[in-house]
Design an enzyme around this catalytic site. Structure first.
Site, short mmCIF file in Angstrom:
data_model
loop_
_atom_site.label_atom_id
_atom_site.label_comp_id
_atom_site.label_asym_id
_atom_site.label_seq_id
_atom_site.Cartn_x
_atom_site.Cartn_y
_atom_site.Cartn_z
N LYS A 184 0.85 -1.19 0.00
CA LYS A 184 0.00 0.00 0.00
C LYS A 184 0.89 1.24 0.00
O LYS A 184 1.45 1.60 1.02
CB LYS A 184 -0.93 0.04 1.22
CG LYS A 184 -1.96 1.18 1.08
CD LYS A 184 -2.50 1.71 2.39
CE LYS A 184 -1.66 2.78 3.02
NZ LYS A 184 -1.61 4.08 2.29
N GLY A 193 7.40 5.35 7.75
CA GLY A 193 6.50 6.48 7.96
C GLY A 193 6.67 7.08 9.34
O GLY A 193 7.77 7.04 9.90
N SER A 194 5.57 7.61 9.90
CA SER A 194 5.68 8.34 11.15
C SER A 194 5.65 7.43 12.37
O SER A 194 5.07 6.34 12.33
CB SER A 194 4.55 9.35 11.26
OG SER A 194 3.34 8.67 11.56
N GLU A 196 10.58 1.71 9.96
CA GLU A 196 11.60 2.73 9.70
C GLU A 196 10.89 4.07 9.84
O GLU A 196 10.05 4.42 9.03
CB GLU A 196 12.21 2.55 8.32
CG GLU A 196 13.58 3.18 8.18
CD GLU A 196 13.50 4.65 7.78
OE1 GLU A 196 13.67 5.52 8.66
OE2 GLU A 196 13.25 4.92 6.61
N CYS A 238 13.79 11.25 5.69
CA CYS A 238 13.96 10.93 7.12
C CYS A 238 15.40 11.13 7.58
O CYS A 238 15.67 11.24 8.77
CB CYS A 238 13.49 9.51 7.40
SG CYS A 238 14.30 8.29 6.34
N THR A 258 2.01 6.58 13.51
CA THR A 258 1.37 5.49 12.77
C THR A 258 1.97 4.14 13.19
O THR A 258 1.26 3.15 13.29
CB THR A 258 1.54 5.70 11.25
OG1 THR A 258 1.07 7.00 10.93
CG2 THR A 258 0.75 4.68 10.46
N ALA A 259 3.27 4.13 13.45
CA ALA A 259 3.94 2.89 13.85
C ALA A 259 3.40 2.36 15.17
O ALA A 259 3.29 1.16 15.37
CB ALA A 259 5.44 3.11 13.95
N GLU A 266 10.20 16.21 14.64
CA GLU A 266 10.56 16.13 13.23
C GLU A 266 9.67 17.08 12.43
O GLU A 266 8.45 16.93 12.42
CB GLU A 266 10.39 14.70 12.71
CG GLU A 266 10.81 14.57 11.26
CD GLU A 266 10.79 13.13 10.75
OE1 GLU A 266 11.76 12.74 10.10
OE2 GLU A 266 9.80 12.44 11.00
#
Length: 488
Positions: free
Chosen positions: A179, A232-233, A254, A288, A236-237, A392
């Site tokens: 996705k 991603g962020s 990551e 990143c 979300t992780a 970030e």
């Protein structure tokens, strides 16, 4: 109106080797103009279910192919993408807002190389064997693909980071449901058109487009997807970790970074300044690995700042398809607003904005007036505890502060929740090793930035993630190891 929607590019999911229309769609914007230019499927449970089924059905045949057969197919796919490099680069630039130069020289060549790299590395793994003569036993390990891999990739380096996951996953014999970000789905869809020609059997690579909340959630919660690789962020992780826990999934995460550059007074500034400008503002700062905290030893602080700002001001912001432009558009209106707010907060706290946002005029070509642009922005005199030094920002913003001693700067560099990458600038080799060992960071570059060898482990510590990616690390993640003991 119907006439209007006919002009838009409409993407379809790729499931079981076929393009499948979706019942509802999301608008995707061209960041450099602010216009909707593409419709992306708004997939959910049903679409993910179909994709997982296709991936499961394809698994027995794909996983029983030899590494050499899979390698040849990956190389063929690399050739096909490379053949269309310019078309892919233009699509990536238009969809993401990055400059055509960056897409042409970084994103698409790296996507091609990701396939070539894993096509090669898969041929060179050996498993372990140990003999215990006193017990009359021999032990050996074997590795097998895990099954259906769920791959979720972000919007900043769309094809580059998607292929960094797909390549090792399928090289190891897994099948995948991927996705991409709903904001940057075009190049993934274009790649699907090349899969059959490359010899990838139907169902080996399935791509389901949509949001994290719907499509991503369905993929993460699916009981028959044993493994999730996500870039991603951190937020979300955390959600992915919670949702996948009941299924005991293996995760590779990551996440973000708040990456320091530490510049000692014996640094070669003629190298350091252009590289640090690049490490701060490349790809609009939407990498990143970008540098967002620059610690400069007090003796050279004023000179560094003067030269750094002068160099940053030379970077041209504008139409991404103009080859002379260095800074393209940010991904979305919301993201631009968020980045601008960080600069406002810094100013409210008494920091000095030396160039860029709110300081210098931004002149844009007529067609780009509504695009999401921002000048490279340098902030000085900002406190370590400020949100601009802790969070970030993921935009063309960097903070420059002074330090006195090695001991002090290590402590300050480590004083954030992230630990992805760091750069150290010094000509003292002893100091370089000392500092590198003490930085809480998965990657440390000295007197350079973003020099990558894909063989070596890539990833972060602390809130920057879990797991590593690279030749050996990705192979270990995408395979299940078994220990076999034989008594003779």
């Amino acid at each position: 109106t119907m006439a209007h929607s006919k002009a838009l590019l409409v993407l379809e999911n790729f499931i079981g080797g076929r393009f499948v229309p979706c019942s509802s769609y999301i608008d995707s914007y061209n960041p450099s103009t602010g216009d909707v230019y593409c419709r992306v499927p708004d997939s959910g449970k049903e679409e993910v279910e179909a994709a997982v089924k296709a991936a499961k059905d394809a698994f027995p045949i794909w996983s029983s192919k030899s590494p050499l057969e899979r390698s040849q197919i990956l190389n063929k796919l690399a050739d096909l993408i490379e053949h269309d490099l310019e078309v892919f680069a233009q699509a990536e630039s238009k969809d993401q807002g990055k400059t055509i130069t960056f897409a042409r020289t970084v994103d698409i060549p790296r996507a091609v190389y990701n396939f070539r790299f894993f096509a090669s590395s898969i041929l060179h793994h050996v498993t372990e064997c140990t003999e215990v003569a006193t017990m009359g036993c021999v032990h050996y390990t074997s590795r097998a693909p895990v099954g259906v891999a769920g791959l979720i990739s972000p919007w900043n380096l769309p094809l580059y980071l998607l292929t960094w996951k797909i390549a090792p996953a399928i090289a190891c014999g897994n099948t995948v449901v991927a996705k991409p970000s709903e904001m940057t789905s075009v190049t993934a869809w274009m790649m699907c058109k090349l899969l059959e020609k490359a010899g990838v059997p139907p169902g080996v690579v399935n791509i389901v487009f949509g949001t994290g909340a719907k499509a991503g959630e369905a993929l993460v919660c699916h009981p028959e997807v044993p493994l999730i690789s996500f870039t991603g962020s951190t937020l979300t992780a955390q959600r992915i970790t919670e949702r996948s826990a009941p299924h005991c999934k293996r995760l590779s995460l990551e996440l973000g970074g708040k990456n320091p550059a530490i510049i000692f007074d014996d640094a070669d500034l003629s190298q350091c300044i252009p590289t640090t400008v690049r490490s701060s503002f490349a790809n609009q700062g939407e990498i990143c690995l970008c540098t967002s905290r620059i610690f400069v030893q007090r003796g050279i602080y004023n000179e560094f700042l003067k030269r750094f700002v002068a160099e940053a001001k030379k970077w041209k912001t504008g139409n991404p398809s103009d080859p002379t432009v260095n800074v393209g558009a940010l991904i979305s209106k919301e993201h631009l607003e968020k980045v601008r707010n960080y600069v406002k907060k810094a100013q409210a706290e008494g920091a000095r904005v030396l160039c860029g946002e709110g300081v210098d005029p931004l002149a844009l070509p007529p067609g780009n007036q509504k695009g999401y642009f921002m000048l490279p922005t340098v902030i000085a005199e900002v406190k370590d505890e400020s949100c601009c030094m802790q969070e970030e920002i993921f935009g063309p913003v960097t903070c420059v502060v002074a330090f006195d001693t090695e001991e002090e700067v290590i402590k300050r560099a480590n004083g954030v929740k992230y630990g992805l990458a760091a750069t150290v600038w010094s000509s003292n080799v002893g100091r370089v090793h000392r500092v590198a060992h003490r930085l809480q960071s998965g990657l440390v570059w000295t007197n350079c930035w973003l020099v990558r060898d894909l063989n070596l482990p890539f990833g972060g510590m602390k809130a920057s993630g879990i797991g590593r990616e690279g030749a050996k690390d990705s192979y270990e993640f995408f395979t299940e190891v078994k220990t076999i003991t034989i008594k003779h």
